[in-house]
Design a protein around this motif. Structure first.
Motif, PDB file in Angstrom:
ATOM      1  N   PRO A 263      39.775 -16.720  23.930  1.00  0.00           N
ATOM      2  CA  PRO A 263      40.961 -16.144  24.644  1.00  0.00           C
ATOM      3  C   PRO A 263      40.495 -15.768  26.011  1.00  0.00           C
ATOM      4  N   GLU A 264      39.420 -15.264  26.229  1.00  0.00           N
ATOM      5  CA  GLU A 264      38.914 -14.726  27.685  1.00  0.00           C
ATOM      6  C   GLU A 264      38.918 -15.832  28.710  1.00  0.00           C
ATOM      7  N   LEU A 265      38.510 -16.985  28.155  1.00  0.00           N
ATOM      8  CA  LEU A 265      38.215 -18.244  29.161  1.00  0.00           C
ATOM      9  C   LEU A 265      39.428 -18.427  29.814  1.00  0.00           C
ATOM     10  N   LEU A 266      40.645 -18.417  29.487  1.00  0.00           N
ATOM     11  CA  LEU A 266      41.640 -18.903  29.987  1.00  0.00           C
ATOM     12  C   LEU A 266      42.254 -17.911  30.961  1.00  0.00           C
ATOM     13  N   SER A 267      42.105 -16.510  30.680  1.00  0.00           N
ATOM     14  CA  SER A 267      42.666 -15.416  31.806  1.00  0.00           C
ATOM     15  C   SER A 267      41.849 -15.210  32.734  1.00  0.00           C
ATOM     16  N   MET A 268      40.593 -15.656  32.781  1.00  0.00           N
ATOM     17  CA  MET A 268      39.619 -15.151  33.886  1.00  0.00           C
ATOM     18  C   MET A 268      39.685 -15.493  35.227  1.00  0.00           C
ATOM     19  N   THR A 269      39.528 -14.568  36.228  1.00  0.00           N
ATOM     20  CA  THR A 269      39.798 -14.989  37.603  1.00  0.00           C
ATOM     21  C   THR A 269      38.321 -15.340  38.295  1.00  0.00           C
ATOM     22  N   LYS A 270      38.350 -15.604  39.429  1.00  0.00           N
ATOM     23  CA  LYS A 270      37.135 -15.818  40.251  1.00  0.00           C
ATOM     24  C   LYS A 270      36.208 -14.474  40.301  1.00  0.00           C
ATOM     25  N   LYS A 271      36.923 -13.625  40.589  1.00  0.00           N
ATOM     26  CA  LYS A 271      36.184 -12.189  40.599  1.00  0.00           C
ATOM     27  C   LYS A 271      35.642 -11.853  39.311  1.00  0.00           C
ATOM     28  N   ASP A 272      36.367 -12.396  38.170  1.00  0.00           N
ATOM     29  CA  ASP A 272      35.527 -11.834  36.740  1.00  0.00           C
ATOM     30  C   ASP A 272      34.660 -12.633  36.626  1.00  0.00           C
ATOM     31  N   TRP A 273      34.522 -13.987  37.053  1.00  0.00           N
ATOM     32  CA  TRP A 273      33.366 -14.988  36.832  1.00  0.00           C
ATOM     33  C   TRP A 273      32.107 -14.403  37.763  1.00  0.00           C
ATOM     34  N   GLU A 274      32.530 -13.951  38.885  1.00  0.00           N
ATOM     35  CA  GLU A 274      31.528 -13.357  39.648  1.00  0.00           C
ATOM     36  C   GLU A 274      30.734 -12.175  39.414  1.00  0.00           C
ATOM     37  N   GLU A 275      31.321 -11.486  38.316  1.00  0.00           N
ATOM     38  CA  GLU A 275      30.838 -10.204  37.663  1.00  0.00           C
ATOM     39  C   GLU A 275      30.451 -10.195  36.436  1.00  0.00           C
ATOM     40  N   ILE A 276      30.124 -11.500  36.066  1.00  0.00           N
ATOM     41  CA  ILE A 276      29.873 -11.828  34.711  1.00  0.00           C
ATOM     42  C   ILE A 276      28.374 -11.530  34.366  1.00  0.00           C
ATOM     43  N   THR A 277      28.265 -10.821  32.977  1.00  0.00           N
ATOM     44  CA  THR A 277      26.873 -10.258  32.724  1.00  0.00           C
ATOM     45  C   THR A 277      26.508 -11.105  31.572  1.00  0.00           C
ATOM     46  N   GLU A 278      25.164 -11.045  31.264  1.00  0.00           N
ATOM     47  CA  GLU A 278      24.337 -11.949  30.240  1.00  0.00           C
ATOM     48  C   GLU A 278      25.079 -11.669  28.818  1.00  0.00           C
ATOM     49  N   ASP A 279      25.664 -10.380  28.573  1.00  0.00           N
ATOM     50  CA  ASP A 279      26.024  -9.923  27.132  1.00  0.00           C
ATOM     51  C   ASP A 279      27.388 -10.738  27.280  1.00  0.00           C
ATOM     52  N   PHE A 280      28.120 -10.741  28.279  1.00  0.00           N
ATOM     53  CA  PHE A 280      29.472 -11.341  28.266  1.00  0.00           C
ATOM     54  C   PHE A 280      29.348 -12.917  27.998  1.00  0.00           C
ATOM     55  N   PHE A 281      28.455 -13.249  28.594  1.00  0.00           N
ATOM     56  CA  PHE A 281      28.069 -14.882  28.670  1.00  0.00           C
ATOM     57  C   PHE A 281      27.809 -15.464  27.094  1.00  0.00           C
ATOM     58  N   ARG A 282      26.808 -14.395  26.474  1.00  0.00           N
ATOM     59  CA  ARG A 282      26.648 -14.800  25.113  1.00  0.00           C
ATOM     60  C   ARG A 282      27.897 -14.572  24.095  1.00  0.00           C
ATOM     61  N   GLN A 283      28.529 -13.581  24.657  1.00  0.00           N
ATOM     62  CA  GLN A 283      29.937 -13.530  23.606  1.00  0.00           C
ATOM     63  C   GLN A 283      30.652 -14.634  23.813  1.00  0.00           C
ATOM     64  N   VAL A 284      31.223 -15.099  24.913  1.00  0.00           N
ATOM     65  CA  VAL A 284      32.152 -15.940  25.075  1.00  0.00           C
ATOM     66  C   VAL A 284      31.584 -17.255  24.765  1.00  0.00           C
ATOM     67  N   PHE A 285      30.416 -17.669  24.995  1.00  0.00           N
ATOM     68  CA  PHE A 285      30.006 -18.918  25.044  1.00  0.00           C
ATOM     69  C   PHE A 285      29.064 -18.967  23.703  1.00  0.00           C
ATOM     70  N   LYS A 286      29.099 -18.208  22.796  1.00  0.00           N
ATOM     71  CA  LYS A 286      28.151 -18.060  21.710  1.00  0.00           C
ATOM     72  C   LYS A 286      28.056 -19.413  21.107  1.00  0.00           C
ATOM     73  N   LYS A 287      29.025 -20.280  20.851  1.00  0.00           N
ATOM     74  CA  LYS A 287      29.063 -21.501  20.120  1.00  0.00           C
ATOM     75  C   LYS A 287      29.329 -22.649  21.046  1.00  0.00           C
ATOM     76  N   SER A 288      29.275 -22.433  22.288  1.00  0.00           N
ATOM     77  CA  SER A 288      30.040 -23.470  23.289  1.00  0.00           C
ATOM     78  C   SER A 288      28.870 -24.282  23.955  1.00  0.00           C
ATOM     79  N   ALA A 289      29.272 -25.409  24.306  1.00  0.00           N
ATOM     80  CA  ALA A 289      28.260 -26.549  25.143  1.00  0.00           C
ATOM     81  C   ALA A 289      27.758 -25.696  26.313  1.00  0.00           C
TER      82      ALA A 289
END
Length: 307
Positions: A263-289
């Motif tokens: 769900p997070e993937l569709l709503s994020m803005t550029k600003k959100d991505w620019e502030e992405i943390t490693e923990d968030f990366f692991r959470q959102v892309f846990k089973k992702s390519a």
């Protein structure tokens, strides 16, 4: 009843039941036409840093060297076109990577199909392939009548465009073989004209070392300065050549729940991505390519886009 015909129908029916878009079958033999093309592509260094493309040249062109005793290549397509897409004001991820890593999803389906073949037909040996071994999947899919290879080098069909994965079962069972379909690209050059890095160097030839997908996923070093500012906000992969293709107006949303995006993937803005943390990366892309590029790789891409 002709057993080859019966077996072929049985396999195609089960493939449909497992959720595959379509299934085509061709004889396992040396890919004569593709051999000189692949050799030329490699000699011109169009694979960039993807050195693995140089390995197993013979196996890439001849499935009988990859799977002993193989008689048939069963090619399968699995739709991944999403019903919802990212916020248009966001940095972009290729649509194939929205949900669970396709390798896992398709491998399970292929294993089920092979088990079904063994239960229903008998002692059949083979291997399943999902973009993880030296198999020229687009060439086999085209040979099996599932579509034609377009000017952007992706497999295309008139019915559903090109937003699907290709996978294979290579088995030691003789089946009825399908015939290739004709090319329907005509005089269209939409994909060539739209490529932000001019990676489609001529119709049907993509210089992989200039492709945005290559830079954002495969390249581990820093991105060459000549390509800065040309990524059109793509931070993982690129869909430009497919998005502009007229045949993709026929794409229909997939029916595979595992491909639905976090769900997070569709709503994020550029600003959100620019502030992405490693923990968030692991959470959102846990089973992702997207895990393929790692947090550091995605951050490198985002930093380049935001600079």
């Amino acid at each position: 009843m002709n057993p080859k015909k019966g077996y072929t129908e049985l396999i195609k029916t089960e493939a449909k039941r497992l959720g595959f878009l379509s299934c085509g079958i061709s004889k396992a033999e040396f890919l004569e036409e593709e051999a000189p093309r692949l050799e030329k592509w490699l000699n011109q260094n169009m694979h960039g840093e993807m050195r693995y493309m140089e390995n197993h040249f013979d196996k890439r062109l001849d499935p009988t060297k990859l799977v002993e005793g193989s008689k048939s290549v069963v090619s399968l397509l699995l739709n991944y076109f999403p019903s919802e897409q990212q916020n248009p004001e966001s940095y972009k991820i290729s649509k194939y990577a929205y949900g669970t890593d396709y390798h896992f999803v398709i491998k399970d389906k292929l294993k089920s199909l092979l088990s079904f073949i063994q239960e229903e037909i008998g002692e059949v040996h083979g291997r399943a392939f999902v973009d993880s071994a030296p198999v020229l999947d687009k060439a086999w899919a085209a040979r099996s009548g599932l579509g034609w290879v377009g000017k952007h080098s992706n497999l295309l069909t008139q019915q559903v465009g090109s937003f699907y994965f290709i996978a294979e079962l290579i088995i030691d069972l003789e089946l009825e073989y399908d015939s290739p379909v004709t090319d329907h690209c005509g005089t269209c050059t939409a994909c060539i004209d739209a490529c932000p890095t001019e990676a489609i160097v001529e119709p049907y030839v993509v210089d992989g070392s200039k492709c945005i997908s290559y830079f954002t996923i495969e390249l581990k070093d820093s991105i060459p300065s000549a390509f800065h500012g040309k990524f059109d906000d793509w931070m993982f992969g690129c869909d430009v050549c497919q998005d502009v293709c007229p045949w993709n107006r026929f794409s229909k949303p997939h029916q595979e729940p595992l491909f639905n995006p976090h769900p997070e993937l569709l709503s994020m803005t550029k600003k959100d991505w620019e502030e992405i943390t490693e923990d968030f990366f692991r959470q959102v892309f846990k089973k992702s390519a997207v895990k393929r590029t790692k947090y550091t790789g995605l951050k490198r891409n985002i930093d380049l886009l935001s600079s």
